[in-house]
Design an enzyme around this catalytic site. Structure first.
Site, PDB file in Angstrom:
ATOM      1  N   ASP A   1      -4.580   2.826  13.602  1.00 17.68           N
ATOM      2  CA  ASP A   1      -5.583   3.006  13.549  1.00 17.68           C
ATOM      3  C   ASP A   1      -6.459   1.684  14.052  1.00 17.68           C
ATOM      4  O   ASP A   1      -5.651   1.190  14.850  1.00 17.68           O
ATOM      5  CB  ASP A   1      -6.330   3.152  12.039  1.00 17.68           C
ATOM      6  CG  ASP A   1      -5.835   2.229  11.238  1.00 17.68           C
ATOM      7  OD1 ASP A   1      -5.658   0.942  11.641  1.00 17.68           O
ATOM      8  OD2 ASP A   1      -6.230   2.100  10.062  1.00 17.68           O
TER       9      ASP A   1
ATOM     10  N   ARG B   1      -5.684   7.099   6.291  1.00 16.13           N
ATOM     11  CA  ARG B   1      -4.298   6.812   6.174  1.00 16.13           C
ATOM     12  C   ARG B   1      -3.625   6.552   4.807  1.00 16.13           C
ATOM     13  O   ARG B   1      -2.331   7.010   4.646  1.00 16.13           O
ATOM     14  CB  ARG B   1      -4.195   5.280   6.991  1.00 16.13           C
ATOM     15  CG  ARG B   1      -3.713   5.504   8.354  1.00 16.13           C
ATOM     16  CD  ARG B   1      -3.641   4.038   8.765  1.00 16.13           C
ATOM     17  NE  ARG B   1      -1.971   4.145   9.141  1.00 16.13           N
ATOM     18  CZ  ARG B   1      -0.996   3.744   8.238  1.00 16.13           C
ATOM     19  NH1 ARG B   1      -1.459   3.345   7.090  1.00 16.13           N
ATOM     20  NH2 ARG B   1      -0.002   3.809   8.762  1.00 16.13           N
TER      21      ARG B   1
ATOM     22  N   LYS C   1     -11.728   0.571  -4.477  1.00  7.87           N
ATOM     23  CA  LYS C   1     -11.222   1.648  -3.541  1.00  7.87           C
ATOM     24  C   LYS C   1      -9.654   1.605  -3.507  1.00  7.87           C
ATOM     25  O   LYS C   1      -9.359   2.524  -3.677  1.00  7.87           O
ATOM     26  CB  LYS C   1     -11.806   1.337  -2.051  1.00  7.87           C
ATOM     27  CG  LYS C   1     -11.248   2.122  -1.042  1.00  7.87           C
ATOM     28  CD  LYS C   1     -11.674   1.891   0.307  1.00  7.87           C
ATOM     29  CE  LYS C   1     -11.108   1.141   1.146  1.00  7.87           C
ATOM     30  NZ  LYS C   1      -9.700   1.238   1.694  1.00  7.87           N
ATOM     31  N   ASN C   2      -9.164   0.287  -3.303  1.00  4.82           N
ATOM     32  CA  ASN C   2      -7.687   0.363  -2.928  1.00  4.82           C
ATOM     33  C   ASN C   2      -6.898   0.628  -4.172  1.00  4.82           C
ATOM     34  O   ASN C   2      -5.747   0.704  -4.386  1.00  4.82           O
ATOM     35  CB  ASN C   2      -7.384  -0.935  -2.289  1.00  4.82           C
ATOM     36  CG  ASN C   2      -7.817  -0.908  -0.828  1.00  4.82           C
ATOM     37  OD1 ASN C   2      -8.382   0.337  -0.440  1.00  4.82           O
ATOM     38  ND2 ASN C   2      -7.831  -1.940  -0.350  1.00  4.82           N
TER      39      ASN C   2
ATOM     40  N   ASP D   1      -8.733  -8.554   4.138  1.00  7.88           N
ATOM     41  CA  ASP D   1      -9.902  -7.181   4.236  1.00  7.88           C
ATOM     42  C   ASP D   1     -11.322  -8.478   3.929  1.00  7.88           C
ATOM     43  O   ASP D   1     -12.187  -7.842   3.857  1.00  7.88           O
ATOM     44  CB  ASP D   1      -9.687  -6.410   3.033  1.00  7.88           C
ATOM     45  CG  ASP D   1      -8.825  -5.120   3.658  1.00  7.88           C
ATOM     46  OD1 ASP D   1      -8.421  -5.318   4.714  1.00  7.88           O
ATOM     47  OD2 ASP D   1      -8.174  -4.788   2.408  1.00  7.88           O
TER      48      ASP D   1
HETATM   49  N1  EPU Z   1       3.683  -2.240   7.413  1.00  8.58           N
HETATM   50  C1  EPU Z   1       4.957  -2.065   8.413  1.00  8.58           C
HETATM   51  N2  EPU Z   1       5.587  -0.929   7.746  1.00  8.58           N
HETATM   52  C2  EPU Z   1       5.497  -0.285   6.393  1.00  8.58           C
HETATM   53  C3  EPU Z   1       4.365  -0.514   5.936  1.00  8.58           C
HETATM   54  C4  EPU Z   1       3.453  -1.601   6.309  1.00  8.58           C
HETATM   55  O1  EPU Z   1       5.095  -2.635   9.098  1.00  8.58           O
HETATM   56  O2  EPU Z   1       5.964   0.788   6.247  1.00  8.58           O
HETATM   57  C5  EPU Z   1       2.845  -3.290   7.927  1.00  8.58           C
HETATM   58  C6  EPU Z   1       1.326  -2.645   8.424  1.00  8.58           C
HETATM   59  O3  EPU Z   1       1.256  -2.461   9.881  1.00  8.58           O
HETATM   60  C7  EPU Z   1       0.485  -4.055   8.148  1.00  8.58           C
HETATM   61  C8  EPU Z   1       1.326  -4.919   7.051  1.00  8.58           C
HETATM   62  O4  EPU Z   1       2.780  -4.305   7.117  1.00  8.58           O
HETATM   63  O5  EPU Z   1       0.599  -4.632   9.380  1.00  8.58           O
HETATM   64  C9  EPU Z   1       0.828  -4.915   5.812  1.00  8.58           C
HETATM   65  O6  EPU Z   1       0.434  -3.494   5.350  1.00  8.58           O
HETATM   66  P1  EPU Z   1       0.279  -2.957   3.659  1.00  8.58           P
HETATM   67  O7  EPU Z   1       1.351  -1.857   3.697  1.00  8.58           O
HETATM   68  O8  EPU Z   1       0.379  -4.033   2.933  1.00  8.58           O
HETATM   69  O9  EPU Z   1      -0.979  -2.235   3.679  1.00  8.58           O
HETATM   70  P2  EPU Z   1      -1.528  -0.787   3.443  1.00  8.58           P
HETATM   71  O10 EPU Z   1      -1.012  -0.385   2.343  1.00  8.58           O
HETATM   72  O11 EPU Z   1      -1.197  -0.123   4.553  1.00  8.58           O
HETATM   73  C10 EPU Z   1      -3.362  -1.700   2.120  1.00  8.58           C
HETATM   74  C11 EPU Z   1      -5.256  -1.295   2.016  1.00  8.58           C
HETATM   75  C12 EPU Z   1      -5.307  -2.088   3.236  1.00  8.58           C
HETATM   76  C13 EPU Z   1      -5.341  -3.550   3.173  1.00  8.58           C
HETATM   77  C14 EPU Z   1      -3.713  -3.782   3.001  1.00  8.58           C
HETATM   78  C15 EPU Z   1      -3.650  -5.307   2.713  1.00  8.58           C
HETATM   79  C16 EPU Z   1      -5.298   0.622   0.996  1.00  8.58           C
HETATM   80  C17 EPU Z   1      -5.626   2.091   1.031  1.00  8.58           C
HETATM   81  N3  EPU Z   1      -5.361   0.003   2.150  1.00  8.58           N
HETATM   82  O12 EPU Z   1      -3.088  -1.107   3.271  1.00  8.58           O
HETATM   83  O13 EPU Z   1      -7.142  -2.102   2.974  1.00  8.58           O
HETATM   84  O14 EPU Z   1      -5.709  -4.273   4.285  1.00  8.58           O
HETATM   85  O15 EPU Z   1      -3.162  -3.043   1.852  1.00  8.58           O
HETATM   86  O16 EPU Z   1      -3.842  -5.792   1.554  1.00  8.58           O
HETATM   87  O17 EPU Z   1      -4.925   0.300  -0.254  1.00  8.58           O
HETATM   88  C18 EPU Z   1      -9.226  -1.779   3.470  1.00  8.58           C
HETATM   89  O18 EPU Z   1      -9.678  -1.716   2.533  1.00  8.58           O
HETATM   90  O19 EPU Z   1     -10.154  -2.120   4.321  1.00  8.58           O
HETATM   91  C19 EPU Z   1      -7.877  -1.759   3.921  1.00  8.58           C
HETATM   92  C20 EPU Z   1      -7.659  -1.744   5.264  1.00  8.58           C
END
Ligand code: EPU
Length: 461
Positions: A159, A135, A65-66, A348
């Site tokens: 979220d 998101r 998915k990711n 996750d």
């Molecule tokens: N964060 C910030 N500022 C930013 C970006 C992130 O503070 O500009 C913080 C977030 O709030 C979080 C942490 O940094 O606390 C990590 O966020 P990250 O950007 O790494 O995650 P993401 O890109 O929002 C993706 C996956 C998530 C997975 C995370 C971590 C997708 C669509 N989502 O989210 O997947 O948990 O990476 O590996 O790729 C899931 O599949 O169930 C899921 C939530």
């Protein structure tokens, strides 16, 4: 043209188990597409699972998915007909299809192949209903700015996992020459001419900020270097797709990614990497029932830390190139772990692992380092008899001999999966509600677990 996503692939294998959202997507597809159906996550179906079966057999996972969600967005970088294979029939893919649809692309999904036609002119906009429903839509920001010099994207709120800011996405794009204005909940971005290559020092290896920066940089003017980049296998897969399209991305999978901007990209066909989170979920299904399960189409190296921790609780694991076999112990032993960016223990997989530790012998300490609200599901697990105390980012899990089935609710994708796993090991039956969250990330979780011997079914709402 309306986005046509027909998530009907499972009907060949299990014609009577077509989930509601596949039907919803069928109804929404084509000219009768109803844009007012903003968030199709409100249907009251449930999963009923009766504990006690020992799972045995083989299960294959689909594309990650990711990775696929971002690879769909990457297709916007070049006009023409693109193809992704090994695409899971999950709700988030259809939601991203609606984002692409809004931007002007048209999608067709058949037999796990997604074909996307991207026009020369695109509409650089992602509205609130779609960004709120998923998101990950925020990853369109970089590509829209790179391709059109403009973007209007609803600002995503938090979220169920926490506040989830996007400041690092915006900082990186600003350093590449973009400017932003936030008004009335909508983020408007623009760039004078083309984005320019820059040296980006990420404060934290954020997956989304790394991806947005790569996608923006591939057709920017000059070289971009991302230091402290996220190293997730999904990012390597996105880089592979972009390189096949003509991009010059090196270092994906390491802390430093370098992108040399090119003039234009072209469409390709790309096979999506196997979903390590789906694989890890079936691994814990085997472990929690003391069974033996072979999981195919996933490189076990992508679950290095998770499998190591499963060995520490007493599982036996045999690893192949694109499969692994896991045999669970009679009763797991307690183990401590902390979630971290790859190659650390994946956040996750945290809820599923806690479901296993809830019946382990001994006390485990779990530290969640990625999200500020990832323990909400623990209240549901406690309704099943789990003995857990949480404080800030720590959970103390005192294993109990057995859980007791009851009605619970899934608050997010992985929480839902964890409660289903807990139900496999519980006494009596468990009903998991709000399962549209599970459908966001798992194609036919129920059918796949049933094929391994679980007593599990979907109940209509
Ligand atoms: N964060 C910030 N500022 C930013 C970006 C992130 O503070 O500009 C913080 C977030 O709030 C979080 C942490 O940094 O606390 C990590 O966020 P990250 O950007 O790494 O995650 P993401 O890109 O929002 C993706 C996956 C998530 C997975 C995370 C971590 C997708 C669509 N989502 O989210 O997947 O948990 O990476 O590996 O790729 C899931 O599949 O169930 C899921 C939530």
């Amino acid at each position: 043209m309306a986005c046509l996503i027909q998530l009907l692939t499972r009907s060949a294998e299990s014609p009577t188990r077509l989930p509601w959202w596949a039907q919803t997507q069928r109804q929404c597809a084509g000219p009768t597409y109803n844009a007012a159906v903003t968030n199709p996550l409100d249907i009251d179906e449930k999963i009923k699972v009766t504990g006690g079966s020992v799972l045995k057999g083989e299960v294959g996972v689909l594309g990650a998915k990711n990775a696929v969600l971002k690879e769909m967005v990457a297709m916007l970088m070049a006009a023409g007909v693109h193809r992704l294979t090994n695409v899971p029939g999950i709700l988030d893919v259809s939601l991203m299809g609606r984002v692409l649809d809004h931007i002007g692309a048209s999608c067709e999904f058949e037999g796990h192949t997604l074909t996307v036609q991207v026009p020369d002119e695109i509409n650089p906009e992602a509205p609130l209903d779609l960004v709120r429903a998923m998101r990950a839509s925020i990853v369109v920001l970089g590509p829209l700015l790179a391709r059109t010099g403009r973007a209007r994207v609803a600002f995503p709120g938090g979220d169920d996992l926490g506040s989830r800011p996007i400041d690092w996405h915006l900082d990186s794009l600003r350093q590449m020459g973009a400017e932003f204005k936030l008004e009335h909940g909508v983020l408007t971005g623009w760039v004078d001419g083309r984005l320019k290559g820059a040296t980006l020092d990420l404060e934290f290896p954020s997956v989304g900020a790394t991806e947005n920066s790569i996608l923006a940089a591939v057709i920017a003017d000059g070289v971009t270097t991302i230091n402290n980049a996220a190293r997730e296998p999904e990012i390597q897969d996105i880089a592979a797709q972009l390189n096949a399209m003509g991009a010059k991305v090196t270092g994906a999978g390491t802390h430093t990614i370098t992108i040399e901007g090119v003039g234009a990209l072209h469409p390709v066909e790309h096979h999506v990497i196997g979903d390590r989170l789906e694989a890890g979920t079936y691994a814990i299904a085997g472990a929690i029932t003391g069974g033996e399960v072979t999981i195919r189409n996933c490189d076990p190296a992508h679950l290095r830390m998770e499998l190591r921790k499963l060995e520490e609780v007493g599982c036996e694991i045999e690893r192949g190139d694109d499969f692994f076999v896991i045999a669970g112990p009679k009763r797991a032993k307690a183990v401590d772990f902390a979630t971290l960016p790859f190659p650390g223990f994946h956040t996750d997989m945290q809820p599923q692992m806690v479901a296993l530790l809830a019946t382990a012998d001994g006390t485990s300490i779990v530290t969640e380092n990625l999200y500020d609200s990832r323990f909400r599901y623990i209240g549901e697990l406690m309704r099943m008899g789990a003995d857990v105390t949480t404080e800030w980012q720590h959970a103390v899990v005192r294993g109990v001999p057995t859980l007791s089935g009851c009605p619970v609710l899934a608050f997010d994708i992985r929480a839902g999966a964890a409660l289903v796993l807990a139900g496999l090991a519980a006494d009596g039956f468990t009903t998991v509600g709000d399962i549209s969250h599970i459908d966001r990330g798992y194609e036919d979780l129920v059918g796949k677990l049933a094929s391994l011997g679980a007593q599990i079914e979907r109940l209509a709402g």
